[in-house]
Design a protein around this motif. Structure first.
Motif, short mmCIF file in Angstrom:
data_model
loop_
_atom_site.label_atom_id
_atom_site.label_comp_id
_atom_site.label_asym_id
_atom_site.label_seq_id
_atom_site.Cartn_x
_atom_site.Cartn_y
_atom_site.Cartn_z
N GLU A 571 5.73 19.07 6.03
CA GLU A 571 6.68 18.22 5.32
C GLU A 571 7.61 19.07 4.45
O GLU A 571 7.16 19.83 3.59
N PRO A 572 8.91 18.94 4.65
CA PRO A 572 9.84 19.67 3.77
C PRO A 572 9.88 19.02 2.40
O PRO A 572 10.11 17.81 2.28
N LEU A 573 9.64 19.80 1.38
CA LEU A 573 9.74 19.32 0.01
C LEU A 573 11.10 19.64 -0.58
O LEU A 573 11.41 19.23 -1.69
N ALA A 574 11.90 20.34 0.20
CA ALA A 574 13.28 20.62 -0.17
C ALA A 574 14.02 20.99 1.10
O ALA A 574 13.45 21.55 2.02
N ASP A 575 15.28 20.64 1.15
CA ASP A 575 16.14 21.03 2.27
C ASP A 575 17.53 21.30 1.71
O ASP A 575 18.32 20.38 1.51
N GLY A 576 17.80 22.57 1.46
CA GLY A 576 19.09 22.93 0.91
C GLY A 576 20.24 22.59 1.83
O GLY A 576 21.37 22.41 1.38
N PHE A 577 19.98 22.50 3.14
CA PHE A 577 21.05 22.18 4.09
C PHE A 577 21.56 20.76 3.88
O PHE A 577 22.71 20.46 4.21
N ARG A 578 20.69 19.88 3.35
CA ARG A 578 21.10 18.51 3.05
C ARG A 578 21.11 18.26 1.54
O ARG A 578 21.16 17.12 1.11
N ASN A 579 21.03 19.35 0.78
CA ASN A 579 21.08 19.31 -0.69
C ASN A 579 20.10 18.30 -1.27
O ASN A 579 20.47 17.35 -1.98
#
Length: 723
Positions: A571-579
């Protein structure tokens, strides 16, 4: 670290991208270190540009390799004598410790790349004398050359050792490809000394679950737990809790953990027959004349019984060269008491065992020697859950052997990904759930017709692009898990992950699934194709034209093929690509962006073009406007880079940790941003990439590069396309 939870809840390596003694970060410790994106680039790889490891493996004489490894096991070398005339135990330890650095949280470590050849792993205290094992195998590597990777050879040596000891192994897969330099930016812990107290890694040492993520070992320099007990203090009941947590972080359940512990100590011995005070430094600290060897032992005298590794001394069974039930006979049929080894390490020894029941000395077949148990071994007896499992093993030896063989196969193949990556004659036919199986997909449907239906479906380009991205972004090159193939985004737990915007996801799937069924396409293909359709629409809106490559054939997994619990770590807890961030963390947004990009296999330039392009596509999480430096939302443009580098604006921090772009003349706020946006203007390397795409002559290049990077992400898990 999550601002509202313990360190055990944060999967990111704290300071792993900044703490360094490299020239830039030595002087400016807060500078973003991009080395993690360039660990294994072309500059370090000595192979030809057109070298294909899978093609090379196809030419390998598999049976010849196995036969030659078995010869190595029995050919005693004067420079490093074998225990009881065989290197079997040493090779098992080499394979075990190569695989044992794997941790499930981020998929890093493990045996899949031959990383044990390099620092820091080659010099961990837990890997003492494994440099000798690799040198013993060198003639085999030399003979078979490029077709036989060190990564494959190291694990194969352990398999052959078990077969020579009488175990029927579960199988073996060739296909691991070597790396050519140390993984210097993998976070192994914050300690600055080997075997530092465990408190450094836990919020509460009495609660094993508070071990800092993504770590799994209890000390810096160890693979698993301290064999002498927690912090070197024997207490089998307490150790059991740490064994359970450590192995769980490798995706092992209690039965697999017990099988590996018991089966792993069924052959071979621990070495600590003399004090470690005179043992030399590790390989990375040794003099040039040592030629890569470490742990020089001046008292060795060419005698197997005087080798030194852990400091614990003795074998676990009466016949340490045979895979039998002797481990259980000793552990459960004798009373054990604490003693110190000759090297001063805590170990458990049997009470009043007659010489006739003891194993023989490894270097002298006429001399009996006390067997031993570590604190982790005693945990198998003391812990009620492990004890019950061991009783089951003792009642059915064949079940134990099969369980161990399967657990050993999992341990040594866990980071190879799906079966499509396995090569050779001994690959098991059985699909195992931990391999994340995916059925073959259809390739014969009308792709063009499906594209038309998707374009006419009423879904926006942003909805299509975001859904395809969320499906693919879970891919981890570290252990080849995740990705769009299988369409597991529609299954638990992924369909409910906050980062996947469940309501939007359900809407898009509700439209795409009937289209896929009508076309005879997989849902996985349809999701990716939908993303491509949305991207082509955005490219057209930006004033350009480009076809986004697409290769059909993805399959759809179902719940029976999906280990939902083990997927939770993806599970991504952050995704800078989608801010987007799920919560507030001690780690910066830009460090989390680097971590995600590296796991996805992206370079710094690819990360840059993807992030800048996606900002203008309108795919930010929840439609937030952070970093959307354009008035043409929905079009693929270079506006992010143009406005970021425009000196008519200035940036200003605001109270919530975000930033405002203000017109220098009027002071009016034009755009808002996060640090994951502004780092592309502040970091000198990333700015150099951003300036390329801000140039007036690179609009076409930008579109071409974005499409190439997008396609790389969408196809990252297409192992079925490998040669």
């Amino acid at each position: 670290m999550d601002g509202n939870t313990s360190a055990g809840g944060c999967p990111f390596h704290h300071g792993g991208n900044t703490a360094s003694d490299k020239p830039v970060t030595k002087w400016w410790p807060n500078a973003l270190n991009l080395d993690i994106l360039h660990q294994h680039g072309a500059r370090t790889n000595p192979m030809d540009a057109d070298y294909d490891h899978r093609d090379a493996v196809k030419s390998l004489d598999f049976e010849g390799v196995k036969a030659d490894v078995k010869k190595v096991l029995e050919e005693n070398q004067d420079w490093w004598p074998a225990d009881w005339g065989t290197y079997g135990g040493l090779m098992v330890r080499l394979a075990w410790h190569s695989a044992g650095s794997y941790r499930m949280q981020d998929g890093r470590g493990g045996a899949g790349s031959g990383n044990i050849r390099f620092a820091p792993l080659n010099s961990w205290p837990d890997n003492a004398s494994l440099d000798k094992a690799r040198r013993l195998l060198w003639p085999v590597k030399k003979k078979y050359g490029n077709a036989l990777s060190w990564a494959d050879l190291i694990i194969l040596s352990g398999n052959m050792a078990y077969e020579a000891a009488g175990l029927k192994t579960f199988g073996f897969g060739f296909g691991r490809e070597d790396i050519w330099g140390p993984e210097t930016d993998v976070y192994w812990g914050s300690e600055n000394e080997w075997l530092a107290p465990s408190e450094n890694r836990y919020d509460d040492l009495d609660d094993a679950s508070t071990l800092e993520n993504p770590l799994s070992a209890v000390h810096m320099g160890l693979i698993y737990v301290n064999p002498e007990g927690v912090n070197g203090q024997p207490d089998p009941a307490r150790t059991a809790h740490h064994v359970r947590e450590t192995f769980a972080r490798m995706a092992m359940n209690d039965e697999e953990t017990a099988a590996l512990t018991c089966g792993g100590h069924t052959i071979g011995k621990a070495h600590g027959a003399l004090a470690g005070d005179n043992i030399g430094v590790e390989p990375e600290a040794a003099g040039i004349e040592a030629q890569g060897f470490g742990w020089n032992n001046p008292d060795h005298g060419g005698t197997a019984s005087k080798s030194f590794t852990s400091g614990i001394e003795g074998a676990w069974t009466k016949e340490p060269t045979k895979f039998d039930m002797g481990y259980f006979d000793y552990l459960f049929n004798w009373e054990w008491e604490l003693q110190k080894s000759p090297a001063g390490a805590w170990q458990w020894q049997p009470v009043n065992m007659p010489d006739s029941e003891k194993p023989k000395n490894a270097g002298d077949s006429t001399t009996p020697q006390n067997p031993i148990m570590t604190d982790a071994d005693m945990a198998m007896k003391v812990d009620p859950i492990y004890n019950e499992i061991c009783q089951k093993f003792m009642a059915d030896p064949e079940y134990f052997k099969d369980t161990f063989a399967r657990a050993w196969f999992k341990l040594t193949h866990r980071d190879m990904g799906p079966r499509a990556n396995y090569m050779g004659p001994d690959v098991p036919a059985e699909d195992l759930i931990w391999q994340d199986p995916i059925p073959a997909g259809n390739t014969g449907y009308d792709v063009a017709a499906l594209k038309t239906k998707i374009a006419d479906s009423g879904l926006t380009s942003a909805e299509l692009i975001a859904t395809a991205w969320d499906s693919a972004r879970t891919f981890r090159g570290s252990d080849k898990r995740g990705g769009a193939n299988g369409a597991r985004i529609r299954l638990a737990p992924q369909k409910d992950w906050a980062g996947n915007e469940p309501a939007r996801l359900a809407k898009v799937l509700g439209v795409l699934e009937p289209l896929a069924a009508d076309a005879g396409a997989s849902i996985a293909d349809t999701i990716v194709l939908g993303g491509n359709v949305g991207l082509e629409m955005a490219i057209k809106a930006g004033g350009h034209a480009a076809d986004v490559p697409f290769t059909p054939g993805r399959g759809d997994a179902d719940d029976s093929m999906t280990d939902a619990e083990s997927f939770s770590v993806l599970e991504p807890l952050a995704d800078g690509f989608r801010n987007w961030q799920k919560d507030t963390y001690a780690v910066s947004a830009e460090e989390m962006l680097l971590d995600r990009a590296q796991l996805m296999g992206l370079t710094g330039a690819e990360m840059t073009v993807l992030l800048g392009g996606m900002r203008g596509l309108g795919v930010n999480y929840g439609g937030n406007q952070m970093g959307v430096f354009t008035d043409r939302v929905g079009a693929l443009t270079t506006d992010f880079f143009v406005n970021l580098t425009d000196m008519s604006y200035s940036w200003h921090p605001v109270k919530d940790g975000s930033y405002e772009l203000r017109d220098r003349a009027s002071g009016a706020v034009k755009f808002t941003a996060t640090s994951a946006d502004l780092v592309f203007g502040s970091n000198s390397i990333l700015r150099s990439y951003a300036e390329v795409y801000a140039q007036d002559d690179n609009h076409e290049k930008f579109v071409k590069d974005f499409v190439a990077a997008w396609t790389k992400v969408m196809n990252a898990d297409r192992f079925d396309l490998l040669s």
